[in-house]
Write a protein that holds these residues in place. Structure first.
Motif, PDB file in Angstrom:
ATOM      1  N   PHE A  69      41.159 -60.507 -47.788  1.00  0.00           N
ATOM      2  CA  PHE A  69      40.878 -62.504 -48.473  1.00  0.00           C
ATOM      3  C   PHE A  69      41.207 -62.347 -49.382  1.00  0.00           C
ATOM      4  O   PHE A  69      41.376 -63.643 -49.989  1.00  0.00           O
ATOM      5  N   LEU A  70      40.601 -62.004 -50.274  1.00  0.00           N
ATOM      6  CA  LEU A  70      41.000 -62.248 -51.884  1.00  0.00           C
ATOM      7  C   LEU A  70      41.845 -62.249 -52.267  1.00  0.00           C
ATOM      8  O   LEU A  70      42.368 -63.397 -52.705  1.00  0.00           O
ATOM      9  N   ASP A  71      42.868 -61.514 -51.947  1.00  0.00           N
ATOM     10  CA  ASP A  71      44.784 -61.868 -52.029  1.00  0.00           C
ATOM     11  C   ASP A  71      44.863 -63.193 -51.594  1.00  0.00           C
ATOM     12  O   ASP A  71      45.293 -63.652 -52.198  1.00  0.00           O
ATOM     13  N   LYS A  72      44.539 -62.630 -50.329  1.00  0.00           N
ATOM     14  CA  LYS A  72      45.492 -64.366 -49.436  1.00  0.00           C
ATOM     15  C   LYS A  72      45.003 -65.434 -49.924  1.00  0.00           C
ATOM     16  O   LYS A  72      45.713 -66.254 -50.484  1.00  0.00           O
ATOM     17  N   TYR A  73      43.780 -65.672 -50.511  1.00  0.00           N
ATOM     18  CA  TYR A  73      42.748 -67.146 -50.948  1.00  0.00           C
ATOM     19  C   TYR A  73      43.373 -66.802 -52.809  1.00  0.00           C
ATOM     20  O   TYR A  73      42.710 -67.963 -52.565  1.00  0.00           O
ATOM     21  N   LYS A  74      43.693 -66.159 -52.752  1.00  0.00           N
ATOM     22  CA  LYS A  74      43.898 -66.282 -54.551  1.00  0.00           C
ATOM     23  C   LYS A  74      41.874 -65.903 -54.910  1.00  0.00           C
ATOM     24  O   LYS A  74      41.953 -66.782 -56.071  1.00  0.00           O
ATOM     25  N   LEU A  75      40.984 -65.626 -54.482  1.00  0.00           N
ATOM     26  CA  LEU A  75      39.896 -66.199 -55.094  1.00  0.00           C
ATOM     27  C   LEU A  75      40.033 -64.568 -56.241  1.00  0.00           C
ATOM     28  O   LEU A  75      39.651 -63.374 -56.139  1.00  0.00           O
ATOM     29  N   THR A  76      40.701 -64.813 -57.583  1.00  0.00           N
ATOM     30  CA  THR A  76      39.730 -63.687 -58.939  1.00  0.00           C
ATOM     31  C   THR A  76      38.075 -64.045 -59.448  1.00  0.00           C
ATOM     32  O   THR A  76      38.296 -63.587 -60.677  1.00  0.00           O
ATOM     33  N   ASP A  77      37.305 -64.743 -58.975  1.00  0.00           N
ATOM     34  CA  ASP A  77      36.164 -64.479 -59.884  1.00  0.00           C
ATOM     35  C   ASP A  77      36.039 -63.197 -60.269  1.00  0.00           C
ATOM     36  O   ASP A  77      35.865 -62.457 -58.706  1.00  0.00           O
ATOM     37  N   PRO A  78      35.598 -62.983 -61.013  1.00  0.00           N
ATOM     38  CA  PRO A  78      35.568 -61.046 -61.082  1.00  0.00           C
ATOM     39  C   PRO A  78      34.221 -60.740 -60.343  1.00  0.00           C
ATOM     40  O   PRO A  78      33.986 -59.195 -60.561  1.00  0.00           O
ATOM     41  N   ALA A  79      33.597 -61.642 -59.964  1.00  0.00           N
ATOM     42  CA  ALA A  79      31.390 -61.118 -59.113  1.00  0.00           C
ATOM     43  C   ALA A  79      32.483 -61.013 -58.082  1.00  0.00           C
ATOM     44  O   ALA A  79      32.302 -59.761 -57.709  1.00  0.00           O
ATOM     45  N   LEU A  80      33.252 -61.526 -57.385  1.00  0.00           N
ATOM     46  CA  LEU A  80      34.076 -61.444 -56.457  1.00  0.00           C
ATOM     47  C   LEU A  80      34.320 -60.018 -56.505  1.00  0.00           C
ATOM     48  O   LEU A  80      34.888 -59.583 -54.666  1.00  0.00           O
ATOM     49  N   GLN A  81      35.205 -59.502 -57.072  1.00  0.00           N
ATOM     50  CA  GLN A  81      35.963 -58.649 -57.411  1.00  0.00           C
ATOM     51  C   GLN A  81      35.458 -57.048 -57.702  1.00  0.00           C
ATOM     52  O   GLN A  81      35.086 -56.022 -56.775  1.00  0.00           O
ATOM     53  N   ALA A  82      34.352 -57.541 -57.624  1.00  0.00           N
ATOM     54  CA  ALA A  82      33.567 -56.768 -58.555  1.00  0.00           C
ATOM     55  C   ALA A  82      32.428 -55.940 -56.903  1.00  0.00           C
ATOM     56  O   ALA A  82      33.123 -54.894 -56.378  1.00  0.00           O
ATOM     57  N   LEU A  83      32.218 -57.197 -56.349  1.00  0.00           N
ATOM     58  CA  LEU A  83      31.428 -57.419 -54.511  1.00  0.00           C
ATOM     59  C   LEU A  83      32.585 -56.364 -53.633  1.00  0.00           C
ATOM     60  O   LEU A  83      32.321 -55.654 -52.687  1.00  0.00           O
ATOM     61  N   ALA A  84      33.370 -56.797 -54.136  1.00  0.00           N
ATOM     62  CA  ALA A  84      35.109 -55.944 -53.052  1.00  0.00           C
ATOM     63  C   ALA A  84      34.812 -54.994 -52.671  1.00  0.00           C
ATOM     64  O   ALA A  84      35.267 -54.183 -52.703  1.00  0.00           O
TER      65      ALA A  84
END
Length: 144
Positions: A69-84
């Motif tokens: 989901f992060l990749d497809k929707y280009k969600l680059t927020d560092p906090a979301l990346q850490a949560l991933a």
């Protein structure tokens, strides 16, 4: 939009609806069905399937559906990346991936056990994901 996945959700299948509802789709409808019916329901309902084999928004290699989901929707927020990374560890056999992953797995297992159904499970777990996201934001600020 409608989103469909396997029933009896635990980690990724709750983390993804949280991500969808907070960052992708403000009025989502989530369908939880037996594994054998996901693709059939997706076609019939015009729903987007996730966290099942052979779909874009599923596991790919060591990465889980949340990553997709992060990749497809280009969600680059560092906090979301850490949560991933936390979600990936909790959702796979790599519980040691982060110090938080084992705890998330334990919480998700407990919520799954006490929830009436998958929608109740989402309602119970979303505040935990809100808190984990806030934790990742604060932790990122401290590391900077």
């Amino acid at each position: 939009m409608k989103w469909v996945t396997r029933e009896k959700a635990r980690v990724d299948r709750i983390a993804c609806p949280w991500l969808i509802s907070r960052f992708i789709d403000k009025e989502p409808t989530f369908l939880f069905v037996p594994t054998s019916q996901v693709m059939q329901v997706a076609e019939r309902e015009g729903a987007i399937p996730y966290d099942v084999p052979n779909v874009e928004l599923g596991h790919h290699g060591e990465r889980c559906s949340f990553d997709a989901f992060l990749d497809k929707y280009k969600l680059t927020d560092p906090a979301l990346q850490a949560l991933a990374t936390i979600v990936r560890g909790a959702d796979t056999d790599a519980r040691q991936l982060t110090q938080e992953s084992s705890g998330l797995y334990a919480l998700a297992t407990g919520f799954q056990a006490i929830a009436v159904d998958d929608h109740d499970n989402m309602a119970k777990q979303f505040p935990a994901y809100d808190a984990l996201y806030a934790y990742c934001r604060v932790a990122g600020v401290r590391r900077a």
